[in-house]
Design a protein around this motif. Structure first.
Motif, PDB file in Angstrom:
ATOM      1  N   THR A   1      -7.235 -25.285  15.429  1.00  0.00           N
ATOM      2  CA  THR A   1      -7.655 -24.884  14.080  1.00  0.00           C
ATOM      3  C   THR A   1      -6.579 -24.023  13.417  1.00  0.00           C
ATOM      4  O   THR A   1      -6.192 -24.252  12.279  1.00  0.00           O
ATOM      5  N   ASP A   2      -6.127 -22.998  14.127  1.00  0.00           N
ATOM      6  CA  ASP A   2      -5.069 -22.128  13.592  1.00  0.00           C
ATOM      7  C   ASP A   2      -4.402 -21.435  14.778  1.00  0.00           C
ATOM      8  O   ASP A   2      -5.020 -20.600  15.456  1.00  0.00           O
ATOM      9  N   ILE A   3      -3.156 -21.775  14.993  1.00  0.00           N
ATOM     10  CA  ILE A   3      -2.452 -21.291  16.192  1.00  0.00           C
ATOM     11  C   ILE A   3      -2.085 -19.809  16.071  1.00  0.00           C
ATOM     12  O   ILE A   3      -1.753 -19.161  17.064  1.00  0.00           O
ATOM     13  N   THR A   4      -2.190 -19.231  14.895  1.00  0.00           N
ATOM     14  CA  THR A   4      -1.730 -17.847  14.706  1.00  0.00           C
ATOM     15  C   THR A   4      -2.871 -16.831  14.771  1.00  0.00           C
ATOM     16  O   THR A   4      -2.639 -15.644  14.584  1.00  0.00           O
ATOM     17  N   ARG A   5      -4.101 -17.295  14.997  1.00  0.00           N
ATOM     18  CA  ARG A   5      -5.205 -16.323  15.015  1.00  0.00           C
ATOM     19  C   ARG A   5      -6.201 -16.643  16.120  1.00  0.00           C
ATOM     20  O   ARG A   5      -6.269 -17.775  16.594  1.00  0.00           O
ATOM     21  N   MET A   6      -6.977 -15.624  16.492  1.00  0.00           N
ATOM     22  CA  MET A   6      -7.966 -15.805  17.562  1.00  0.00           C
ATOM     23  C   MET A   6      -9.400 -15.801  17.036  1.00  0.00           C
ATOM     24  O   MET A   6     -10.323 -16.098  17.788  1.00  0.00           O
ATOM     25  N   ASN A   7      -9.599 -15.395  15.778  1.00  0.00           N
ATOM     26  CA  ASN A   7     -10.971 -15.347  15.248  1.00  0.00           C
ATOM     27  C   ASN A   7     -10.947 -15.577  13.733  1.00  0.00           C
ATOM     28  O   ASN A   7      -9.870 -15.673  13.135  1.00  0.00           O
ATOM     29  N   VAL A   8     -12.135 -15.642  13.162  1.00  0.00           N
ATOM     30  CA  VAL A   8     -12.239 -16.039  11.749  1.00  0.00           C
ATOM     31  C   VAL A   8     -12.173 -14.870  10.768  1.00  0.00           C
ATOM     32  O   VAL A   8     -12.309 -15.070   9.570  1.00  0.00           O
ATOM     33  N   LEU A   9     -11.981 -13.649  11.271  1.00  0.00           N
ATOM     34  CA  LEU A   9     -11.941 -12.491  10.370  1.00  0.00           C
ATOM     35  C   LEU A   9     -10.832 -12.665   9.328  1.00  0.00           C
ATOM     36  O   LEU A   9      -9.680 -12.913   9.674  1.00  0.00           O
TER      37      LEU A   9
ATOM     38  N   VAL B   1     -22.205 -15.118  11.209  1.00  0.00           N
ATOM     39  CA  VAL B   1     -21.720 -16.301  11.932  1.00  0.00           C
ATOM     40  C   VAL B   1     -22.223 -16.260  13.376  1.00  0.00           C
ATOM     41  O   VAL B   1     -22.362 -15.182  13.969  1.00  0.00           O
ATOM     42  N   ALA B   2     -22.485 -17.454  13.899  1.00  0.00           N
ATOM     43  CA  ALA B   2     -22.802 -17.538  15.331  1.00  0.00           C
ATOM     44  C   ALA B   2     -21.548 -17.107  16.081  1.00  0.00           C
ATOM     45  O   ALA B   2     -20.433 -17.480  15.691  1.00  0.00           O
ATOM     46  N   VAL B   3     -21.709 -16.342  17.145  1.00  0.00           N
ATOM     47  CA  VAL B   3     -20.524 -15.812  17.830  1.00  0.00           C
ATOM     48  C   VAL B   3     -19.643 -16.949  18.347  1.00  0.00           C
ATOM     49  O   VAL B   3     -18.413 -16.830  18.391  1.00  0.00           O
ATOM     50  N   GLU B   4     -20.263 -18.076  18.653  1.00  0.00           N
ATOM     51  CA  GLU B   4     -19.487 -19.227  19.121  1.00  0.00           C
ATOM     52  C   GLU B   4     -18.491 -19.702  18.049  1.00  0.00           C
ATOM     53  O   GLU B   4     -17.423 -20.225  18.372  1.00  0.00           O
ATOM     54  N   ASP B   5     -18.862 -19.516  16.789  1.00  0.00           N
ATOM     55  CA  ASP B   5     -17.980 -19.961  15.694  1.00  0.00           C
ATOM     56  C   ASP B   5     -16.997 -18.874  15.258  1.00  0.00           C
ATOM     57  O   ASP B   5     -16.232 -19.064  14.317  1.00  0.00           O
ATOM     58  N   TYR B   6     -17.063 -17.717  15.889  1.00  0.00           N
ATOM     59  CA  TYR B   6     -16.166 -16.603  15.532  1.00  0.00           C
ATOM     60  C   TYR B   6     -14.746 -16.863  16.040  1.00  0.00           C
ATOM     61  O   TYR B   6     -13.766 -16.467  15.421  1.00  0.00           O
TER      62      TYR B   6
ATOM     63  N   ARG C   1     -10.199 -19.743  23.165  1.00  0.00           N
ATOM     64  CA  ARG C   1     -11.506 -19.180  22.823  1.00  0.00           C
ATOM     65  C   ARG C   1     -12.408 -19.311  24.038  1.00  0.00           C
ATOM     66  O   ARG C   1     -12.121 -20.124  24.924  1.00  0.00           O
ATOM     67  N   PRO C   2     -13.482 -18.535  24.100  1.00  0.00           N
ATOM     68  CA  PRO C   2     -14.392 -18.703  25.230  1.00  0.00           C
ATOM     69  C   PRO C   2     -14.859 -20.153  25.293  1.00  0.00           C
ATOM     70  O   PRO C   2     -15.082 -20.783  24.251  1.00  0.00           O
ATOM     71  N   TRP C   3     -15.003 -20.687  26.504  1.00  0.00           N
ATOM     72  CA  TRP C   3     -15.183 -22.127  26.682  1.00  0.00           C
ATOM     73  C   TRP C   3     -16.574 -22.427  27.207  1.00  0.00           C
ATOM     74  O   TRP C   3     -16.875 -22.200  28.368  1.00  0.00           O
ATOM     75  N   ARG C   4     -17.406 -22.946  26.309  1.00  0.00           N
ATOM     76  CA  ARG C   4     -18.778 -23.275  26.716  1.00  0.00           C
ATOM     77  C   ARG C   4     -18.777 -24.596  27.464  1.00  0.00           C
ATOM     78  O   ARG C   4     -17.924 -25.462  27.218  1.00  0.00           O
ATOM     79  N   LEU C   5     -19.759 -24.786  28.361  1.00  0.00           N
ATOM     80  CA  LEU C   5     -19.815 -25.997  29.185  1.00  0.00           C
ATOM     81  C   LEU C   5     -21.083 -26.787  28.878  1.00  0.00           C
ATOM     82  O   LEU C   5     -22.019 -26.835  29.699  1.00  0.00           O
ATOM     83  N   PRO C   6     -21.158 -27.468  27.723  1.00  0.00           N
ATOM     84  CA  PRO C   6     -22.383 -28.187  27.371  1.00  0.00           C
ATOM     85  C   PRO C   6     -22.717 -29.299  28.352  1.00  0.00           C
ATOM     86  O   PRO C   6     -23.895 -29.589  28.593  1.00  0.00           O
TER      87      PRO C   6
END
Ligand SMILES: Cc1cc2nc3c(=O)[nH]c(=O)nc-3n(C[C@H](O)[C@H](O)[C@H](O)COP(=O)(O)OP(=O)(O)OC[C@H]3O[C@@H](n4cnc5c(N)ncnc54)[C@H](O)[C@@H]3O)c2cc1C
Ligand code: SF4
Length: 334
Positions: free
Chosen positions: A206-214, A195-200, A276-281
């Motif tokens: 998306t889900d308030i109980t988790r911080m990543n997709v593991l 996975v792209a780290v941005e999507d990790y 999550r880390p916040w990208r600035l497009p």
């Protein structure tokens, strides 16, 4: 509320020596198992009895998860490589100095010696209500003590993407990895996925109980850095209350490809301003093709677009704007 310090529940400890054995164990133990890396985040949760796993799979003896190697143009970092090793590795320093610098800014030398890169990007949020055992939304309860209570303490909380939960991602290395377009290899007994780290990272929308997709049974094995941003101009800065020990109030990681003074392309990523880390497009688009000095004011204005400050964290808006300015100009003092 659970405030029991230093009182871990007993668990079965497994210490595999290969990824294959770790995955077999993880598959067999299912949701009862907890992956242990450096243990800095995990053991705190166990000691406070906020997490009570029946089984712990200690990845510390799996040699193949450690170290840095080259594969073609990619640099591959094992998930159990410590933050000190990441900070000191000559090839990371030479090609991806942004990550070396971010790793070197984490906490204290002792923590960097013990904490791993995989654990650093997979750690849970530090919101003190949640860490203190309060039954907030993230813990499965019915309110957000930081954001919804008039007495909520939210000085360190989120500016962006607050959907029920205002907790922030505390990692210093995650924004750097997103700026570098890293990819993560995740394995389970069923196979591997990349996975792209941005999507990790997972936000509360998306889900308030988790911080990543593991998922259950999965092990993060590798962090892969492609050559895309190798050797460009980097900027990392972390603002915190004290020079050591402290988590970021806000951090920024930037990668800029320059032709002379013109920015050809760039990535800007903030930490500690969202779950999550916040990208600035919008900032990336605004600076592309422009001279650094000419781009800086518009970029700073755009940087805080969409920010919704809480009563005590409005100062982060000014920090965000100034950090973007400094990243573009390459300044560490204003
Ligand atoms: C006092 C203190 C100050 C700190 N300050 C900072 C700071 O300023 N900046 C910062 O970025 N961090 C900071 N940290 C966090 C620290 O740097 C560690 O990186 C972090 O706690 C987790 O790393 P770890 O290797 O100890 O992982 P662990 O605590 O073992 O694991 C963390 C989580 O990741 C999961 N996990 C870890 N590795 C894997 C894997 N390979 N596969 C699947 N799941 C995995 C675990 O199951 C667990 O849920 C601080 C920690 C402490 C205790
Ligand atoms: S910010 Fe999130 S983790 Fe903190 S109290 Fe609110 S819901 Fe819980």
């Amino acid at each position: 509320m659970a405030i029991i310090r230093d009182g871990m529940q007993p668990f079965d400890l497994y210490q595999p020596t290969s990824v294959e054995d770790a995955l077999t164990l993880a598959d067999r133990l299912g949701a009862d198992a907890w992956m242990l890396a450096g243990g800095l985040d995990s053991l705190e949760r166990f000691k406070d009895r906020l997490k009570r796993p029946k089984a712990v799979i200690d990845l510390g003896r799996v040699e193949e998860l450690r170290g840095v190697r080259r594969e073609g143009e990619d640099l591959v970092i094992g998930s159990m490589t410590t933050l000190t090793e990441v900070n000191r590795d000559p090839e990371i320093r030479a090609r991806f100095g942004l990550l070396a610098e971010a790793a070197g800014e984490v906490a204290s030398p002792q923590i960097r010696n013990q904490g791993t890169l995989g654990g650093n990007i997979s750690q849970d949020t530090r919101c003190w209500y949640y860490r203190g055992g309060w039954q907030c939304y993230r813990a499965g309860g019915g309110t957000c003590y930081a954001g919804e209570s008039t007495q909520g303490q939210n000085r360190e909380h989120a500016l962006f993407g607050v959907e029920g939960c205002a907790a922030v991602s505390p990692s210093d290395t995650a924004p750097a990895l997103i700026a570098l377009e890293a990819r993560l290899v995740i394995k389970s007994a069923k196979g591997a996925r990349e996975v792209a780290v941005e999507d990790y990272f997972v936000g509360p929308d998306t889900d308030i109980t988790r911080m990543n997709v593991l998922g259950t049974g999965e092990v993060l094995t590798e962090i892969r850095l492609p050559a895309t941003w190798a050797g460009v101009t980097f900027y990392f800065e972390k603002v915190r209350d004290r020079p050591v020990w402290d988590f970021p109030l806000v951090n920024i990681a930037a990668a800029m490809q320059l032709s002379g003074d013109r920015i050809d392309r760039a990535r800007f990523v903030l930490g500690a301003v969202a779950a999550r880390p916040w990208r600035l497009p919008q900032v990336e688009a605004a600076v592309a093709g422009r001279a650094r000095n000419a781009a800086v004011d518009a970029a700073a204005r755009l940087a805080a677009d969409g920010a919704v400050p809480l009563p005590q964290n409005g100062y982060k808006v000014a920090l965000v704007r100034n950090l973007v300015k400094r990243a573009i100009l390459g300044k560490t003092t204003s």
